[in-house]
Design a protein around this motif. Structure first.
Motif, PDB file in Angstrom:
ATOM      1  N   SER A   1      -7.418  -5.645  -1.413  1.00 47.78           N
ATOM      2  CA  SER A   1      -6.353  -4.783  -1.907  1.00 47.78           C
ATOM      3  C   SER A   1      -6.768  -3.310  -1.866  1.00 47.78           C
ATOM      4  O   SER A   1      -5.987  -2.449  -1.480  1.00 47.78           O
ATOM      5  CB  SER A   1      -6.027  -5.234  -3.330  1.00 47.78           C
ATOM      6  N   THR A   2      -8.013  -3.025  -2.216  1.00 47.58           N
ATOM      7  CA  THR A   2      -8.442  -1.616  -2.244  1.00 47.58           C
ATOM      8  C   THR A   2      -8.929  -1.132  -0.882  1.00 47.58           C
ATOM      9  O   THR A   2      -8.637  -0.010  -0.486  1.00 47.58           O
ATOM     10  CB  THR A   2      -9.557  -1.402  -3.303  1.00 47.58           C
ATOM     11  N   LEU A   3      -9.637  -1.998  -0.147  1.00 47.74           N
ATOM     12  CA  LEU A   3     -10.217  -1.574   1.142  1.00 47.74           C
ATOM     13  C   LEU A   3      -9.221  -1.540   2.287  1.00 47.74           C
ATOM     14  O   LEU A   3      -9.393  -0.811   3.248  1.00 47.74           O
ATOM     15  CB  LEU A   3     -11.319  -2.558   1.563  1.00 47.74           C
ATOM     16  N   ARG A   4      -8.208  -2.383   2.208  1.00 48.27           N
ATOM     17  CA  ARG A   4      -7.243  -2.589   3.294  1.00 48.27           C
ATOM     18  C   ARG A   4      -7.979  -2.826   4.622  1.00 48.27           C
ATOM     19  O   ARG A   4      -7.865  -2.033   5.566  1.00 48.27           O
ATOM     20  CB  ARG A   4      -6.271  -1.408   3.399  1.00 48.27           C
TER      21      ARG A   4
ATOM     22  N   GLN B   1      -9.478  -8.744  -4.600  1.00 52.22           N
ATOM     23  CA  GLN B   1      -9.557  -7.389  -5.150  1.00 52.22           C
ATOM     24  C   GLN B   1      -9.973  -6.393  -4.059  1.00 52.22           C
ATOM     25  O   GLN B   1      -9.341  -5.354  -3.858  1.00 52.22           O
ATOM     26  CB  GLN B   1     -10.606  -7.421  -6.283  1.00 52.22           C
ATOM     27  N   ALA B   2     -11.053  -6.756  -3.305  1.00 51.05           N
ATOM     28  CA  ALA B   2     -11.587  -5.864  -2.273  1.00 51.05           C
ATOM     29  C   ALA B   2     -10.560  -5.651  -1.159  1.00 51.05           C
ATOM     30  O   ALA B   2     -10.395  -4.540  -0.647  1.00 51.05           O
ATOM     31  CB  ALA B   2     -12.872  -6.452  -1.708  1.00 51.05           C
TER      32      ALA B   2
END
Ligand code: CDP
Length: 313
Positions: A53-56, A50-51
């Protein structure tokens, strides 16, 4: 050094640290921050996916033994979504050879079309399966199971899975009863062993030894070993269950290869994948209660759990 290019001093880079041990996670994150980079911590495999995917992030530092989803699986998913360098961290050099298996309360049947949640099923199945693995290992059957990690998790050895489902039938029931028009409960003259090709798209079709070899699923030597181990597992388990008042009607197992090529049992035996009938009452204590809407599904699993492990709920 992390901070090797001039560019990295201009654009702060982000490192995702995936580590479930808080002290270690903090130490790594502090070291990264000291280099002028940004560090974010995720404490399990699923949050890491999840992280990422959002943080890149520009880099992922990944532990292997993680709760919820292990590090290798999380890495696979992260990289599939977006290519990113991943440094695998491990305290022991053999950790890459392990997987964590989680037992959930979800129950499915008919190729997952029918689905429900049964309270504590994960706990019961983990305990039942751990106990069966322990019994089999003590009797000399090679198993992938290493230890029970928690109420719902096991640590097992990673294997190269052989896509064959081996079904043992001491009493005729289920698909064999239907396919051959035999009444459920008939005891065959000789224990039956079926092979199915594990391929959901094809509906896990029944195959024979020739098919298994023709499809290149196993070598002849491996197939002989699978039959030998399957027979041994049945010979060990039938009297164990009889001793606790249960008929082991049938069960399904799968096998895998360890890095040295040896074959191990890599599948659990639980009321999800076996039929257990109470000898005295004939009551079904397995997934058939769910398949056929008999009710008291959890009660069936709980009975096997209590009798096999001696646990009082
Ligand atoms: O379960 P069903 O009646 O569809 O098929 P079966 O061939 O009679 O199943 C024999 C045993 O293997 C039962 O205890 C099933 O629960 C188990 N099995 C399984 O765990 N997974 C499969 N894909 C097929 C069978």
């Amino acid at each position: 050094m992390l901070n090797s290019s001039a560019q990295s001093t201009v654009i702060p880079r982000t490192v995702l640290v995936v580590e479930d041990e808080p002290t270690l996670a903090t130490a790594i994150a502090q070291r990264i921050t000291a280099e002028g980079w940004t560090a974010r911590v995720a404490s399990d495999g699923a949050s890491a996916v999840q992280a990422a995917s959002t943080l890149r992030p520009d880099l992922v530092i990944m532990d292997i033994m993680l709760p919820v989803m292990d590090g290798l699986e999380a890495t696979k998913r992260i990289v599939a979504e977006r290519p990113v360098p991943v440094l695998i961290l491990t305290a022991r050099d053999d950790e890459a050879d392990k997987v964590i298996i989680e037992y959930t309360d979800t129950i499915t049947a008919y190729y997952k079309i029918k689905r429900a949640v049964i309270k504590d099923k994960g706990l019961y199945c983990n305990a039942i399966s751990s106990e069966i693995f322990r019994i089999l290992a003590n009797a000399g059957v090679p198993v992938h199971f290493m230890e029970k990690l928690s109420d719902t998790e096991q640590v097992c050895r990673r294997v190269d899975a052989i896509p064959i489902e081996v079904i043992v039938r001491n009493v005729i029931a289920g698909s064999m009863a239907q396919r051959l028009g035999i009444e459920e409960g008939v005891i065959p003259a000789k224990t039956v062993i079926d092979l199915c090709y594990k391929n959901e798209d094809l509906g896990d079709p029944l195959i024979n030894d020739f098919h298994a070899l023709a499809l290149g699923l196993v070598s002849e030597k491996e197939l002989a070993e699978i039959y030998r181990l399957t027979g041994k597992i049945n010979d060990i388990l039938v009297p164990i269950f009889k001793g606790i008042g249960i008929t082991l009607v049938d069960f399904k197992v799968e096998f895998g290869r360890l890095p040295d090529g040896s074959i191990v049992l890599s599948d659990d035996i639980t009321p999800d994948s076996a039929r257990f009938w109470d000898i005295e009452t004939g009551m079904k204590l397995d997934k058939d209660r769910f398949r056929h809407d008999n009710g008291k599904v959890g009660q069936g699993y709980k009975t096997i759990y209590e009798r096999l492990t001696g646990a009082e709920c």
